[in-house]
Design an enzyme around this catalytic site. Sequence first.
Site, PDB file in Angstrom:
ATOM      1  N   GLY A 195       0.834  -1.207   0.000  1.00 38.04           N
ATOM      2  CA  GLY A 195       0.000   0.000   0.000  1.00 38.04           C
ATOM      3  C   GLY A 195       0.861   1.247   0.000  1.00 38.04           C
ATOM      4  N   ARG A 211       0.831  -4.712  -5.679  1.00 34.55           N
ATOM      5  CA  ARG A 211       0.861  -5.994  -4.959  1.00 34.55           C
ATOM      6  C   ARG A 211       1.076  -7.021  -6.066  1.00 34.55           C
ATOM      7  NH1 ARG A 211      -0.829  -4.444   0.288  1.00 34.55           N
ATOM      8  NH2 ARG A 211      -2.282  -2.714   0.221  1.00 34.55           N
ATOM      9  N   ASP A 218       5.207  -5.234   5.996  1.00 34.87           N
ATOM     10  CA  ASP A 218       5.742  -6.564   6.325  1.00 34.87           C
ATOM     11  C   ASP A 218       5.683  -7.550   5.153  1.00 34.87           C
ATOM     12  OD1 ASP A 218       3.008  -6.676   6.498  1.00 34.87           O
ATOM     13  OD2 ASP A 218       2.943  -7.729   8.417  1.00 34.87           O
ATOM     14  N   GLY A 219       4.633  -7.451   4.328  1.00 37.27           N
ATOM     15  CA  GLY A 219       4.541  -8.340   3.167  1.00 37.27           C
ATOM     16  C   GLY A 219       5.703  -8.099   2.210  1.00 37.27           C
ATOM     17  N   THR A 240       4.369   2.490   5.574  1.00 36.22           N
ATOM     18  CA  THR A 240       2.975   2.045   5.623  1.00 36.22           C
ATOM     19  C   THR A 240       2.214   2.954   6.575  1.00 36.22           C
ATOM     20  OG1 THR A 240       1.477   0.303   6.409  1.00 36.22           O
ATOM     21  CG2 THR A 240       3.707   0.221   7.268  1.00 36.22           C
ATOM     22  N   ASP A 249      -0.116   2.127   8.381  1.00 39.83           N
ATOM     23  CA  ASP A 249      -0.681   1.360   9.505  1.00 39.83           C
ATOM     24  C   ASP A 249       0.130   1.407  10.798  1.00 39.83           C
ATOM     25  OD1 ASP A 249      -2.779   0.585   7.916  1.00 39.83           O
ATOM     26  OD2 ASP A 249      -1.780  -1.230   7.214  1.00 39.83           O
ATOM     27  N   ASP A 269       2.348  -0.594  11.817  1.00 43.90           N
ATOM     28  CA  ASP A 269       2.259  -1.926  12.422  1.00 43.90           C
ATOM     29  C   ASP A 269       3.563  -2.720  12.318  1.00 43.90           C
ATOM     30  OD1 ASP A 269       2.197  -2.213   9.700  1.00 43.90           O
ATOM     31  OD2 ASP A 269       0.524  -3.625   9.645  1.00 43.90           O
ATOM     32  N   ARG A 304     -26.061  14.282  16.535  1.00 41.14           N
ATOM     33  CA  ARG A 304     -25.944  12.973  15.875  1.00 41.14           C
ATOM     34  C   ARG A 304     -24.833  12.122  16.468  1.00 41.14           C
ATOM     35  NH1 ARG A 304     -26.750  15.370   9.827  1.00 41.14           N
ATOM     36  NH2 ARG A 304     -28.989  15.014   9.745  1.00 41.14           N
ATOM     37  N   ARG A 313      -6.541  -3.109   9.011  1.00 42.42           N
ATOM     38  CA  ARG A 313      -7.133  -4.448   8.884  1.00 42.42           C
ATOM     39  C   ARG A 313      -6.744  -5.343  10.047  1.00 42.42           C
ATOM     40  NH1 ARG A 313      -5.265  -5.898   3.018  1.00 42.42           N
ATOM     41  NH2 ARG A 313      -3.692  -4.558   3.885  1.00 42.42           N
ATOM     42  N   GLY A 354     -11.494  12.874  20.636  1.00 39.33           N
ATOM     43  CA  GLY A 354     -12.458  12.722  21.738  1.00 39.33           C
ATOM     44  C   GLY A 354     -13.556  11.724  21.432  1.00 39.33           C
ATOM     45  N   LYS A 403     -24.967  11.403  30.660  1.00 39.02           N
ATOM     46  CA  LYS A 403     -24.200  12.656  30.836  1.00 39.02           C
ATOM     47  C   LYS A 403     -24.651  13.746  29.876  1.00 39.02           C
ATOM     48  CE  LYS A 403     -20.322  10.698  33.108  1.00 39.02           C
ATOM     49  NZ  LYS A 403     -18.925  10.510  33.290  1.00 39.02           N
ATOM     50  N   SER A 416     -23.516  15.008  20.948  1.00 43.28           N
ATOM     51  CA  SER A 416     -22.920  14.515  19.707  1.00 43.28           C
ATOM     52  C   SER A 416     -21.821  13.532  20.075  1.00 43.28           C
ATOM     53  CB  SER A 416     -22.315  15.671  18.920  1.00 43.28           C
ATOM     54  OG  SER A 416     -21.110  16.088  19.513  1.00 43.28           O
ATOM     55  N   GLU A 449     -11.145  -0.839  10.455  1.00 42.15           N
ATOM     56  CA  GLU A 449     -11.830  -1.729   9.493  1.00 42.15           C
ATOM     57  C   GLU A 449     -11.772  -3.204   9.871  1.00 42.15           C
ATOM     58  OE1 GLU A 449      -8.111  -1.199   6.344  1.00 42.15           O
ATOM     59  OE2 GLU A 449     -10.065  -1.697   5.540  1.00 42.15           O
ATOM     60  N   HIS A 490      -9.795   5.785   1.256  1.00 48.25           N
ATOM     61  CA  HIS A 490      -8.469   6.052   0.702  1.00 48.25           C
ATOM     62  C   HIS A 490      -7.995   7.492   0.863  1.00 48.25           C
ATOM     63  CE1 HIS A 490      -9.081   2.075  -0.892  1.00 48.25           C
ATOM     64  NE2 HIS A 490      -7.770   2.030  -1.049  1.00 48.25           N
ATOM     65  N   GLN A 497      -7.140   8.571   3.448  1.00 50.35           N
ATOM     66  CA  GLN A 497      -6.075   8.419   4.447  1.00 50.35           C
ATOM     67  C   GLN A 497      -4.713   8.123   3.831  1.00 50.35           C
ATOM     68  OE1 GLN A 497      -7.820   5.816   7.847  1.00 50.35           O
ATOM     69  NE2 GLN A 497      -9.256   5.755   6.150  1.00 50.35           N
TER      70      GLN A 497
HETATM   71  P1  ATP Z   1       0.859  -2.776   3.550  1.00 56.88           P
HETATM   72  O1  ATP Z   1       1.249  -2.767   5.005  1.00 56.88           O
HETATM   73  O2  ATP Z   1       0.597  -1.418   3.047  1.00 56.88           O
HETATM   74  O3  ATP Z   1      -0.225  -3.763   3.217  1.00 56.88           O
HETATM   75  P2  ATP Z   1       2.774  -4.700   2.617  1.00 56.88           P
HETATM   76  O4  ATP Z   1       4.186  -4.562   2.186  1.00 56.88           O
HETATM   77  O5  ATP Z   1       2.538  -5.509   3.854  1.00 56.88           O
HETATM   78  O6  ATP Z   1       2.174  -3.228   2.739  1.00 56.88           O
HETATM   79  P3  ATP Z   1       1.603  -6.787   0.951  1.00 56.88           P
HETATM   80  O7  ATP Z   1       0.524  -6.673  -0.060  1.00 56.88           O
HETATM   81  O8  ATP Z   1       1.382  -7.678   2.096  1.00 56.88           O
HETATM   82  O9  ATP Z   1       1.902  -5.273   1.418  1.00 56.88           O
HETATM   83  O10 ATP Z   1       2.951  -7.254   0.223  1.00 56.88           O
HETATM   84  C1  ATP Z   1       3.452  -6.540  -0.899  1.00 56.88           C
HETATM   85  C2  ATP Z   1       4.030  -7.508  -1.898  1.00 56.88           C
HETATM   86  O11 ATP Z   1       5.124  -8.228  -1.316  1.00 56.88           O
HETATM   87  C3  ATP Z   1       3.070  -8.600  -2.361  1.00 56.88           C
HETATM   88  O12 ATP Z   1       2.179  -8.156  -3.366  1.00 56.88           O
HETATM   89  C4  ATP Z   1       4.056  -9.636  -2.912  1.00 56.88           C
HETATM   90  O13 ATP Z   1       4.510  -9.269  -4.195  1.00 56.88           O
HETATM   91  C5  ATP Z   1       5.210  -9.513  -1.928  1.00 56.88           C
HETATM   92  N1  ATP Z   1       5.088 -10.580  -0.924  1.00 56.88           N
HETATM   93  C6  ATP Z   1       4.350 -10.574   0.209  1.00 56.88           C
HETATM   94  N2  ATP Z   1       4.462 -11.756   0.858  1.00 56.88           N
HETATM   95  C7  ATP Z   1       5.264 -12.535   0.105  1.00 56.88           C
HETATM   96  C8  ATP Z   1       5.744 -13.876   0.205  1.00 56.88           C
HETATM   97  N3  ATP Z   1       5.420 -14.671   1.237  1.00 56.88           N
HETATM   98  N4  ATP Z   1       6.553 -14.336  -0.768  1.00 56.88           N
HETATM   99  C9  ATP Z   1       6.904 -13.563  -1.813  1.00 56.88           C
HETATM  100  N5  ATP Z   1       6.465 -12.296  -1.975  1.00 56.88           N
HETATM  101  C10 ATP Z   1       5.658 -11.784  -1.041  1.00 56.88           C
END
Ligand code: ATP
Length: 339
Positions: free
Chosen positions: A27, A88, A119-120, A142, A144, A146, A179, A188, A202, A228, A232, A239, A269, A271
Site C-alpha cells: 500500500g 501488490r 511486512d509483506g 505504511t 498502519d 504496524d 448525531r 485491517r 475525543g 451525561k 454529539s 476496518e 483512501h 487516508q
Molecule cells: P501494507 O502494510 O501497506 O499492506 P505490505 O508490504 O505488507 O504493505 P503486501 O501486499 O502484504 O503489502 O505485500 C506486498 C508484496 O510483497 C506482495 O504483493 C508480494 O509481491 C510480496 N510478498 C508478500 N508476501 C510474500 C511472500 N510470502 N513471498 C513472496 N512475496 C511476497
Amino acid sequence: MYCLHLVVIFAPMKDKINNILVLTSGGDAPGMNAAIRAVTRTALYHQKKVFGAYRGYEGMIEDDIIELNTQSVKNILAQGGTFLKSARSQQFRTTEGRVKAASNLKKRNIDAIVVIGGDGSFTGALKLSEEYGIKVMGVPGTIDNDLYGTDYTIGYDTATNTVIESVDKIRDTASSHNRLFFVEVMGRDTGYIAASTGLATGALSIILPERKSTLKDLFNDLRKAQEKRKTSNIVMVAEGNHLGGIYEIAEAVKKEFPSIDVKVTNLGHTQRGGSPSTNDRVLASILGYRAVIGLLEGKANVMSGMINQKVVYTPLSEAVSKTTDLDKEMLTIARILAT
Ligand code: ATP
C-alpha cells in the site's frame, strides 16, 4: 520532532556492495517519495549507481527499471503517493517470478535493494535474499504503523492528521444535529490509526482489531453518554474489528437506540493520499539516508527504523514476525476523557 543525534557525515567502513535498486511496494503511504529521494541522493553521494523499479516487484520482474540521478528525484519531497508507483505482485510470490526478478537485477550488477513498504514487502525481499544472496534493506513505509522495530512508520503521521481533520469537520455537523457518527478508518490487523485518532478527536468509543469488544460494551458507552447528556458522539472503528462492518454496527445501534440519529462515514483512501507532514518527511529522509549507509557498512536483511529518536537496524525476520502492542494506557485515557 525528530532530532537525530548524528553529527558527522562519515565515510562508511565496509563498502561491499555494487549497485543499489530502490522500490516501493504494498500500500502506498505519504512520505514514500521523500524516502526514494533520500536513498537516491545518498547512494549518488557515495558514488553508487542507483536504480528504481516501477510498480514494486512487478517492475523488477518485467524489467521496468530505470537508472536514477539527482534530477530524477527533484520536486518529489512534498508529493504524496510514490512516483515509482506501487503494486501488490502475485508473480513475485512464485519461484518463476523471482527468477526473472533476480536475473534483471544481475544484468545491472545490482546486489542490494532498498524496499520501502510493509511486512509483506519485506517477507518477499527476504526470499530474494535467501534464494539469490541479494542484500536487502527495509524502510518502513505504511500508514498502519504496524511494524516492529520502529516507533513510527512513514505515512502514519500524515494519515492520522488527515483523519483528525475530517473528524473535526464531522464533529461540527454531529453537534449541530445531535448525531452519533461512526467513522471507519484503515487498519485491517492493527488499530493504531483508530486508537490515536480516537484519542485525538475525543471519540466516545474506539473499536479495534486487537480487542474483542462486544455490542454490549458499545451500548453501555452510549447509555453513559446519554446519562451525561452528551449530544454529539463519534465512535472510531478500525476496518478489521471483530464486531463487523461499520454499517452492521450502526444498524444494531439504531435498533437498540431508535431515538439516536446515527450516521456512518468511511474515510477510506483519503487516508493514503496527500502531501506528507513534516514528521513524515523528516522520518523518511533519515531512514532513507540510513538505509544506504547501513548497506555501505555491510548491514543486510535489516530494517532501518527509529526508536526513541535513534536509528536502529532490526533484522527483517523480526520486523515481520514480532508486533508492538498498542499502548493500553492511551485507550484508558481516551475512555476517561471522552465520558
Ligand atoms: P501494507 O502494510 O501497506 O499492506 P505490505 O508490504 O505488507 O504493505 P503486501 O501486499 O502484504 O503489502 O505485500 C506486498 C508484496 O510483497 C506482495 O504483493 C508480494 O509481491 C510480496 N510478498 C508478500 N508476501 C510474500 C511472500 N510470502 N513471498 C513472496 N512475496 C511476497
